[in-house]
Design a protein around this motif. Structure first.
Motif, short mmCIF file in Angstrom:
data_model
loop_
_atom_site.label_atom_id
_atom_site.label_comp_id
_atom_site.label_asym_id
_atom_site.label_seq_id
_atom_site.Cartn_x
_atom_site.Cartn_y
_atom_site.Cartn_z
N GLU A 230 0.85 -1.08 0.18
CA GLU A 230 0.21 0.14 0.00
C GLU A 230 0.88 1.31 0.08
O GLU A 230 0.19 2.27 -0.20
N HIS A 231 2.28 0.94 0.22
CA HIS A 231 2.90 2.20 0.32
C HIS A 231 3.21 2.99 -1.14
O HIS A 231 3.64 2.15 -2.05
N PRO A 232 3.23 4.38 -1.25
CA PRO A 232 3.31 4.94 -2.40
C PRO A 232 4.72 4.39 -3.21
O PRO A 232 4.96 4.77 -4.46
N LEU A 233 5.73 4.36 -2.44
CA LEU A 233 7.01 3.98 -3.03
C LEU A 233 6.96 2.74 -3.66
O LEU A 233 8.07 2.34 -4.43
N ALA A 234 6.10 1.78 -3.34
CA ALA A 234 5.91 0.51 -4.11
C ALA A 234 5.65 0.58 -5.62
O ALA A 234 6.17 -0.20 -6.41
N ARG A 235 5.34 1.71 -5.93
CA ARG A 235 5.18 2.17 -7.31
C ARG A 235 6.32 2.55 -8.13
O ARG A 235 6.33 2.47 -9.44
N VAL A 236 7.33 2.73 -7.41
CA VAL A 236 8.66 2.96 -8.28
C VAL A 236 9.67 2.06 -7.81
O VAL A 236 10.73 2.26 -8.23
N MET A 237 9.35 1.05 -7.20
CA MET A 237 10.34 0.00 -6.83
C MET A 237 10.88 -0.65 -8.12
O MET A 237 12.23 -1.02 -8.23
#
Length: 437
Positions: A87-94
């Motif tokens: 759910e963390h926003p940074l998951a989208r840029v991993m």
């Protein structure tokens, strides 16, 4: 504090944010830093060869109660960690982090790490052998590496200061981390500027180079650009920015437009921003008015005017609530205090919250914020920060602050002002004390 000249023939660092400049001897630098670290842990003083950013971080670490022989604690495990990461926003840029840093980390036997805004590690990836070594100091997903928990380290200090930082060897506060070198840069929400976390590269002495700091900073900026592309374009009411510190009338920014609010509208927005779940009419009445004779009709009229000002769909009812996110300078100060970044909190504090407001809930919040920051300054014993507070308009009559300042910087002007305040306090005994900001 500017970097001081290095002993033993060391060159002076021209960039205080770079740990080791080209041409410097890393072995000699490690020796000097270890000696400085021992001096600090034994005597509480920081020798001049230590960079100012590291010296300040060591002091914050000690004030937070971090011990040099401590270790990180794992706060999130298994399912909780997986759910939180998803759910963390940074998951989208991993995927972007892996693309830009994965090969570099694997080939150089380094680690790619990503933490949230509280310093919790969400991902730790890279060379298998290096990961195994890092497990020994709990540099693992789910562990809390905030500066206030484990002392000076790149990801924790980067989120505490909200700026890129490099930490070399014995600059780390905890001894078991001192064989490592790391560089980290914060990552922000491109729409609101809110701190999301930090991206970090961790490994050996080879990372003690200006290029590693520039590299991780470029990766962070690329991630913010990617998040901007993945995020729908904001509407005029997508995010509200509220500035209420040091102002009797708050400034509201929405969709690029700035509006100076009336005092009552300022109070309402501050309170609603603190209660995203909403407040009933009765709760707002109690929060805003000391005079119990004020009727609900008066409040509804204020809310109707505010609704027209904000635009359609922004102010909901039953209960009254804001339907879009709000970023306020009050929350910025609170976040900085929450992670132990007292210097950053003091810099963000531009004055008491709506100082002219008499709304009961605003008065309580104003006092709580000022008291929390003052307490952090007093316990931190940083003479420069205390002096800034004491000489500010809101601190010129703050007896606790002046006493703390006089204890560590007893110059004649400071002692004279303290004596003046104590005389005034003695003369005013028997009368109601002045309400603090």
């Amino acid at each position: 504090m500017s970097p001081a000249a290095q002993p033993s023939g060391e060159a002076e660092l021209t960039d205080p944010w770079v740990a080791l400049e080209p041409g410097a001897d890393p072995v000699e630098r490690v020796r000097v830093l270890r000696r400085a670290h021992e001096t600090f842990t034994e005597a509480g003083t920081v020798p001049r060869p230590v960079r100012s950013v590291v010296a300040d971080s060591w002091r914050r670490s000690a004030r937070a109660g971090v011990g040099p022989d401590g270790s990180a604690c794992v706060e999130l495990t298994d399912g909780d960690l997986g759910s939180y990461r998803a759910e963390h926003p940074l998951a989208r840029v991993m995927p972007l982090f892996r693309e830009l840093m994965g090969t570099f980390a694997a080939d150089g036997e380094h680690l790619l790490a990503v933490c949230d805004a509280q310093g919790r590690l969400l991902w730790v990836e890279g060379h298998p052998g290096t990961r195994q070594k890092a497990d020994g100091m709990n540099f693992v997903p789910g562990a809390r590496w905030a500066e206030s928990a484990v002392g000076t380290n790149a990801p924790g200090t980067a989120v505490a200061l909200d700026r890129p930082v490099q930490v070399f060897a014995a600059e780390h506060f905890i001894r078991r981390v001192q064989p490592w070198t790391c560089a980290a840069a914060p990552v922000h929400d491109p729409r609101t500027g809110r701190l999301l976390g930090a991206v970090d590269i961790t490994g050996g002495d080879g990372l003690a180079h200006p290029h590693s700091l520039g590299f991780v900073q470029a990766v962070a900026r690329a991630a913010e650009s990617q998040l901007a592309l993945l995020t729908p374009a904001p509407t005029t009411t997508d995010v509200l920015e509220l500035t209420a510190l040091g102002r009797d009338e708050a400034l509201l920014v929405a969709g690029g437009s700035k509006v100076r609010l009336s005092r009552r509208h300022s109070e309402i927005l501050v309170l609603l921003s603190r209660h995203p779940e909403g407040l009933t009419g009765d709760e707002l009445l109690c929060a805003l008015y000391e005079d119990e004779s004020v009727t609900p009709v008066t409040l509804r009229a204020e809310l109707a005017r505010l609704r027209r000002l904000l635009g359609a769909g922004v102010l909901g009812s039953r209960p009254y609530r804001l339907t879009v996110p709000v970023e306020s300078d009050v929350e910025v100060v609170e976040r900085k205090l929450g992670v132990g970044a007292v210097m950053a909190a003091a810099a963000a504090y531009t004055g008491p919250l709506l100082p002219g407001s008499g709304a009961p809930a605003v008065v309580r919040l104003r006092r709580r914020l000022a008291d929390g920051l003052r307490a952090a300054l007093v316990s931190g014993r940083d003479p420069d920060l205390l002096a800034d507070w004491a000489h500010a308009p809101w601190g010129e009559d703050d007896l606790d602050a002046w006493r703390a300042l006089a204890a560590i910087r007893p110059t004649p002007p400071v002692r004279a002002r303290l004596e003046e305040l104590e005389t005034e306090q003695s003369a005013s005994r028997g009368r109601a004390p002045r309400a603090p900001h």
